[in-house]
Motif scaffolding. Structure first.
Motif, short mmCIF file in Angstrom:
data_model
loop_
_atom_site.label_atom_id
_atom_site.label_comp_id
_atom_site.label_asym_id
_atom_site.label_seq_id
_atom_site.Cartn_x
_atom_site.Cartn_y
_atom_site.Cartn_z
N LEU A 144 0.84 -1.20 0.00
CA LEU A 144 0.00 0.00 0.00
C LEU A 144 0.87 1.26 0.00
N GLN A 145 1.92 1.24 0.80
CA GLN A 145 2.82 2.39 0.87
C GLN A 145 3.54 2.61 -0.46
N ALA A 146 3.92 1.54 -1.14
CA ALA A 146 4.58 1.68 -2.44
C ALA A 146 3.64 2.32 -3.46
N ILE A 147 2.38 1.92 -3.43
CA ILE A 147 1.40 2.52 -4.34
C ILE A 147 1.20 3.99 -4.00
N ARG A 148 1.08 4.29 -2.72
CA ARG A 148 0.91 5.68 -2.28
C ARG A 148 2.08 6.54 -2.76
N GLN A 149 3.28 6.06 -2.56
CA GLN A 149 4.47 6.80 -2.96
C GLN A 149 4.51 7.00 -4.48
N THR A 150 4.15 5.99 -5.22
CA THR A 150 4.13 6.08 -6.68
C THR A 150 3.14 7.13 -7.14
N ILE A 151 1.95 7.14 -6.54
CA ILE A 151 0.94 8.13 -6.90
C ILE A 151 1.43 9.54 -6.57
N ARG A 152 2.01 9.69 -5.39
CA ARG A 152 2.51 11.01 -4.98
C ARG A 152 3.62 11.51 -5.91
N LYS A 166 0.52 -11.93 -4.89
CA LYS A 166 1.63 -12.82 -5.20
C LYS A 166 2.48 -12.35 -6.38
N GLU A 167 2.10 -11.21 -6.97
CA GLU A 167 2.85 -10.68 -8.11
C GLU A 167 3.46 -9.34 -7.75
N PRO A 168 4.58 -8.99 -8.37
CA PRO A 168 5.16 -7.67 -8.12
C PRO A 168 4.18 -6.57 -8.55
N LEU A 169 4.21 -5.46 -7.83
CA LEU A 169 3.35 -4.33 -8.18
C LEU A 169 3.84 -3.69 -9.48
N PRO A 170 2.94 -3.37 -10.39
CA PRO A 170 3.34 -2.69 -11.64
C PRO A 170 3.42 -1.17 -11.41
N LEU A 171 4.41 -0.76 -10.64
CA LEU A 171 4.49 0.65 -10.23
C LEU A 171 4.63 1.60 -11.41
N ASP A 172 5.36 1.20 -12.43
CA ASP A 172 5.48 2.07 -13.61
C ASP A 172 4.13 2.23 -14.30
N LEU A 173 3.37 1.16 -14.40
CA LEU A 173 2.03 1.24 -14.99
C LEU A 173 1.13 2.15 -14.15
N ILE A 174 1.18 2.00 -12.85
CA ILE A 174 0.36 2.86 -11.97
C ILE A 174 0.74 4.33 -12.20
N LYS A 175 2.01 4.61 -12.26
CA LYS A 175 2.48 5.98 -12.48
C LYS A 175 1.93 6.53 -13.80
N ARG A 176 2.01 5.74 -14.85
CA ARG A 176 1.55 6.21 -16.16
C ARG A 176 0.03 6.37 -16.20
#
Length: 128
Positions: free
Chosen positions: A24-32, A98-108
């Motif tokens: 959750l924190q990784a997603i929050r940071q990516t959005i910010r 069970k899968e890595p978060l797609p942080l680049d996709l979330i950012k885009r």
């Protein structure tokens, strides 16, 4: 998760522990990072971000994290290939634990949603 009157994203995320909280924190940071000027709010008792309207929401479920955002046909077309890997409903994208978060996709996605919201706001007639 019994509490349902969250006043902040910190309060929401503090109800989770371990890897779920880290995700959750990784997603929050990516959005910010993608939308540094977006307002962080709680809406529908989950974290949400606003920039000329809502950009994206996220929430934790038992085996995944959901990303919710207003889908547009253009957004779905833009990210069609990448989104096809995930289970989607009419309002959410499920990111399995069970899968890595797609942080680049979330950012885009967030950046795309920002542009959509900015264009929509610019096309509205000004109030006099």
């Amino acid at each position: 998760m019994a509490k349902t009157d969250f006043k902040s994203v910190d309060e929401y995320q503090d109800t989770f522990q371990g890897e779920k909280k880290e995700r959750l924190q990784a997603i929050r940071q990516t959005i910010r990072e993608a939308a540094p000027d977006a307002e962080e709010v709680i809406s529908y008792q989950i974290p949400a971000y606003k920039h000329f309207g809502f950009l994206i929401y996220y929430s934790a479920a038992k085996n995944h994290i959901s990303l919710s955002y207003p889908y547009s046909a253009a957004l779905l077309a833009e990210f069609k290939t990448e989104l096809s890997k995930y289970k989607m409903s009419k309002s959410a994208l499920q990111l399995p634990d069970k899968e890595p978060l797609p942080l680049d996709l979330i950012k885009r996605i967030v950046q795309y949603r920002m542009k959509e919201n900015e264009l929509a706001a610019a096309s509205k007639p000004s109030k006099k």
